[in-house]
Write an enzyme that holds these catalytic residues in place. Structure first.
Site, PDB file in Angstrom:
ATOM      1  N   THR A   1       0.852  -1.194   0.000  1.00  0.00           N
ATOM      2  CA  THR A   1       0.000   0.000   0.000  1.00  0.00           C
ATOM      3  C   THR A   1       0.884   1.239   0.000  1.00  0.00           C
ATOM      4  O   THR A   1       1.660   1.448   0.928  1.00  0.00           O
ATOM      5  CB  THR A   1      -0.908  -0.016   1.240  1.00  0.00           C
TER       6      THR A   1
ATOM      7  N   GLU B   1      -3.968  -5.057  -2.459  1.00  0.00           N
ATOM      8  CA  GLU B   1      -4.335  -6.289  -1.757  1.00  0.00           C
ATOM      9  C   GLU B   1      -5.437  -5.989  -0.762  1.00  0.00           C
ATOM     10  O   GLU B   1      -5.388  -5.000  -0.055  1.00  0.00           O
ATOM     11  CB  GLU B   1      -3.087  -6.788  -1.018  1.00  0.00           C
ATOM     12  N   PHE B   2      -6.443  -6.856  -0.712  1.00  0.00           N
ATOM     13  CA  PHE B   2      -7.549  -6.623   0.224  1.00  0.00           C
ATOM     14  C   PHE B   2      -7.669  -7.759   1.236  1.00  0.00           C
ATOM     15  O   PHE B   2      -8.700  -7.898   1.885  1.00  0.00           O
ATOM     16  CB  PHE B   2      -8.863  -6.453  -0.543  1.00  0.00           C
TER      17      PHE B   2
ATOM     18  N   CYS C   1      -3.041  -2.262   8.957  1.00  0.00           N
ATOM     19  CA  CYS C   1      -3.516  -1.471   7.809  1.00  0.00           C
ATOM     20  C   CYS C   1      -4.344  -0.253   8.182  1.00  0.00           C
ATOM     21  O   CYS C   1      -4.026   0.870   7.789  1.00  0.00           O
ATOM     22  CB  CYS C   1      -4.341  -2.355   6.881  1.00  0.00           C
TER      23      CYS C   1
ATOM     24  N   LYS D   1      -6.914  -8.562  16.727  1.00  0.00           N
ATOM     25  CA  LYS D   1      -8.171  -9.295  16.568  1.00  0.00           C
ATOM     26  C   LYS D   1      -7.830 -10.766  16.776  1.00  0.00           C
ATOM     27  O   LYS D   1      -6.638 -11.117  16.868  1.00  0.00           O
ATOM     28  CB  LYS D   1      -8.795  -9.069  15.186  1.00  0.00           C
TER      29      LYS D   1
HETATM   30  C1  UDX Z   1      -7.810  -4.986   6.837  1.00  0.00           C
HETATM   31  C2  UDX Z   1      -8.787  -5.008   5.652  1.00  0.00           C
HETATM   32  O1  UDX Z   1     -10.012  -5.640   6.028  1.00  0.00           O
HETATM   33  C3  UDX Z   1      -8.158  -5.722   4.459  1.00  0.00           C
HETATM   34  O2  UDX Z   1      -9.033  -5.667   3.353  1.00  0.00           O
HETATM   35  C4  UDX Z   1      -6.833  -5.026   4.121  1.00  0.00           C
HETATM   36  O3  UDX Z   1      -6.198  -5.685   3.067  1.00  0.00           O
HETATM   37  C5  UDX Z   1      -5.927  -4.992   5.346  1.00  0.00           C
HETATM   38  O4  UDX Z   1      -6.606  -4.374   6.438  1.00  0.00           O
HETATM   39  P1  UDX Z   1      -6.988  -6.694   8.718  1.00  0.00           P
HETATM   40  O5  UDX Z   1      -6.049  -5.620   9.164  1.00  0.00           O
HETATM   41  O6  UDX Z   1      -6.498  -8.086   8.627  1.00  0.00           O
HETATM   42  O7  UDX Z   1      -7.597  -6.328   7.276  1.00  0.00           O
HETATM   43  O8  UDX Z   1      -8.180  -6.683   9.765  1.00  0.00           O
HETATM   44  P2  UDX Z   1      -9.783  -6.563   9.722  1.00  0.00           P
HETATM   45  O9  UDX Z   1     -10.394  -7.890   9.792  1.00  0.00           O
HETATM   46  O10 UDX Z   1     -10.210  -5.672   8.637  1.00  0.00           O
HETATM   47  O11 UDX Z   1     -10.028  -5.839  11.133  1.00  0.00           O
HETATM   48  C6  UDX Z   1      -9.487  -4.544  11.388  1.00  0.00           C
HETATM   49  C7  UDX Z   1      -9.850  -4.094  12.779  1.00  0.00           C
HETATM   50  O12 UDX Z   1     -11.242  -3.852  12.896  1.00  0.00           O
HETATM   51  C8  UDX Z   1      -9.514  -5.092  13.876  1.00  0.00           C
HETATM   52  O13 UDX Z   1      -8.982  -4.394  14.988  1.00  0.00           O
HETATM   53  C9  UDX Z   1     -10.864  -5.733  14.205  1.00  0.00           C
HETATM   54  O14 UDX Z   1     -10.953  -6.224  15.523  1.00  0.00           O
HETATM   55  C10 UDX Z   1     -11.780  -4.552  13.995  1.00  0.00           C
HETATM   56  N1  UDX Z   1     -13.173  -4.949  13.687  1.00  0.00           N
HETATM   57  C11 UDX Z   1     -13.470  -5.547  12.493  1.00  0.00           C
HETATM   58  C12 UDX Z   1     -14.182  -4.669  14.594  1.00  0.00           C
HETATM   59  O15 UDX Z   1     -13.924  -4.110  15.692  1.00  0.00           O
HETATM   60  N2  UDX Z   1     -15.470  -4.995  14.273  1.00  0.00           N
HETATM   61  C13 UDX Z   1     -15.805  -5.577  13.081  1.00  0.00           C
HETATM   62  O16 UDX Z   1     -17.006  -5.807  12.850  1.00  0.00           O
HETATM   63  C14 UDX Z   1     -14.771  -5.876  12.176  1.00  0.00           C
END
Ligand code: UDX
Length: 428
Positions: A125, A147-148, A256, A317
């Site tokens: 990114t 990347e997502f 991210c 998480k």
């Molecule tokens: C994220 C994006 O989803 C992904 O598309 C990108 O490529 C990288 O960043 P990631 O960092 O793995 O992915 O975590 P994600 O599952 O998106 O969660 C991000 C944060 O939001 C975490 O702290 C998680 O606990 C929080 N979260 C997520 C919530 O508090 N509630 C939710 O409903 C979803």
């Protein structure tokens, strides 16, 4: 073995490894470069150097089928490659902007080593406009392919993406990169590079705003006596809103969202636009952390100095061992600053001396040990194992049975029956 397209992937981290494994699964011949000796040694012996569900199995398959191999240097990996994926970190620099040093180092290392006509594909990114800079350094076409994937579900996300975004000023090159993912059947969006880079930031910023919205809503629900879980149910059935990313929690974190939202604010600022909406979402996230700390303080008797507090969960998480920008770590550190003795347990963090990000926190061997003598315990990461605890035992080892459930994971009625004072997020 049918020969596939020859692809190099530079970087065997949270993005590079699932990407390499997915490209190999699609039938391409992949060489993955990693410069960290320890990580390379782990991979050579078939171990995944971080927690990612299903990745070990997939890697074993594609390595055994000869579709993926690992090498030390980027220069070695790009030999013979038609496509070179750059998957290295872009951490947040001091001023909020993304730090591009790793990306630039790779570009310099591979320039001069690339096959004639090779296409560099950037998955890291990066600020808008970086592709042009990389073209200058490498002297070849650079395509942006954001990347997502999410940590914890990276394998599924890589094999079955919702969409594939490819940006290039040379549209033919963009389409060729898109074809590498044709197996996925995902919609292909071909744009110019600046637009592709913007899509990545916009996606993460939108999701972060959604989370800040639901966390703010949870705070309001607590004040007016509504239940945020039912509010979300009522919202989610509206197909324009949906249910995803509306689980309230201690705030969002990870490698991210925090850095990409900060970077987008900075990109906007540099371009002369004040992205006030996004700045507010970031501020609301810090408030969400602070609200958890206040709840712990309240349940611990209004004072943290001299009290023991238990912390369950440290990763940002569940399903990952990543603690980068973890709300749980930020909250634990704040509790320490306020004078509490913090005893923490996370299934991915071994007991013993604290690593730097957790200095001042006592790391415990299990959830019971973490709340021994505690005036309150805070559940900060939604690990499933916390649901199955023996709460009578937890009650008995605590100085006073008080629990802040920052993920709404547990059953308040059952806990109250066991004698706990319970505080969730946005719910009675
Ligand atoms: C994220 C994006 O989803 C992904 O598309 C990108 O490529 C990288 O960043 P990631 O960092 O793995 O992915 O975590 P994600 O599952 O998106 O969660 C991000 C944060 O939001 C975490 O702290 C998680 O606990 C929080 N979260 C997520 C919530 O508090 N509630 C939710 O409903 C979803």
């Amino acid at each position: 073995m049918t020969p596939g397209v020859r692809v190099a992937v530079v970087g065997a981290g949270y993005v590079g490894l699932p990407t390499a494994a997915a490209l190999a699964t699609f039938g391409h011949d992949v060489v993955c470069a990693e410069r960290d000796e320890a990580r390379l040694a782990a991979l050579a012996s078939g171990r995944v150097p971080f927690l990612e569900d299903g990745l070990g199995g997939l890697l074993a398959q594609v390595v055994a089928s000869g579709k993926l191999r690992f090498v030390r240097g980027a220069a070695e990996a790009v030999r013979g490659a038609e496509f070179v994926f750059v998957c290295v970190g872009t951490p947040e620099g001091d001023d909020g902007a993304a730090d591009l040093s790793f990306v630039e180092e790779v570009a310099a290392e591979i320039a001069g080593e690339l096959e004639p006509g090779a296409i560099v594909v950037n998955k890291s990114t990066v600020p808008v406009g970086t592709a042009a800079e990389l073209e200058r350094i490498t002297g070849t076409t650079v395509v942006s392919n954001p990347e997502f994937l999410r940590e914890g579900t990276a394998v599924g996300d890589s094999l079955h993406p919702d969409r594939v975004v490819v940006g290039a000023d040379d549209r033919r090159a963009a389409r060729r990169v898109g074809e590498l993912f044709s197996e996925t059947g995902a919609p292909l969006i071909v744009t110019d590079t600046v637009t592709a880079e913007t899509i990545k930031y916009a996606s993460n910023a939108f999701l972060a705003m959604k989370l800040s919205f639901v966390n703010a809503l949870a705070a309001l629900c607590e004040l007016i006596g509504a239940d945020v879980r039912d509010v979300v149910l009522g919202l989610g059935y509206d197909r324009r809103i949906g249910f995803d990313f509306l689980r309230p929690g201690p705030g969002w974190g990870g490698s991210c969202f925090p850095k990409d939202t900060a970077a987008l604010v900075r990109i906007a600022e540099d371009a002369g636009y004040d992205f006030a909406l996004l700045r507010a979402a970031i501020a609301a996230n810090h408030e969400a952390h602070a609200r958890v700390v206040r709840k712990v303080e309240e349940l611990a008797g209004g004072e943290l100095a001299g009290r023991t507090v238990g912390v369950w969960g440290l990763t940002f998480k569940a399903g990952t061992d990543d603690r980068r920008s973890s709300p749980a770590v930020a909250i634990a550190r704040r509790l320490v600053e306020l004078g509490a003795t913090v005893r923490a347990y996370d299934p991915t963090v071994p007991p013993g001396p604290s690593p730097q990000d957790l200095s001042g926190t006592v790391l415990c061997a299990d959830a019971y040990d973490a709340c021994r003598g505690a005036s309150a315990v805070a559940l900060l990461t939604e690990w499933e194992e916390f649901r199955g605890l023996d709460f009578v035992k937890v009650h008995d080892v605590m100085a006073s049975a008080a629990l802040v459930d920052a993920r709404n994971l547990l059953d308040p009625a059952a806990l109250r029956r066991t004698g706990f004072t319970y505080a969730g997020v946005g719910r009675p």
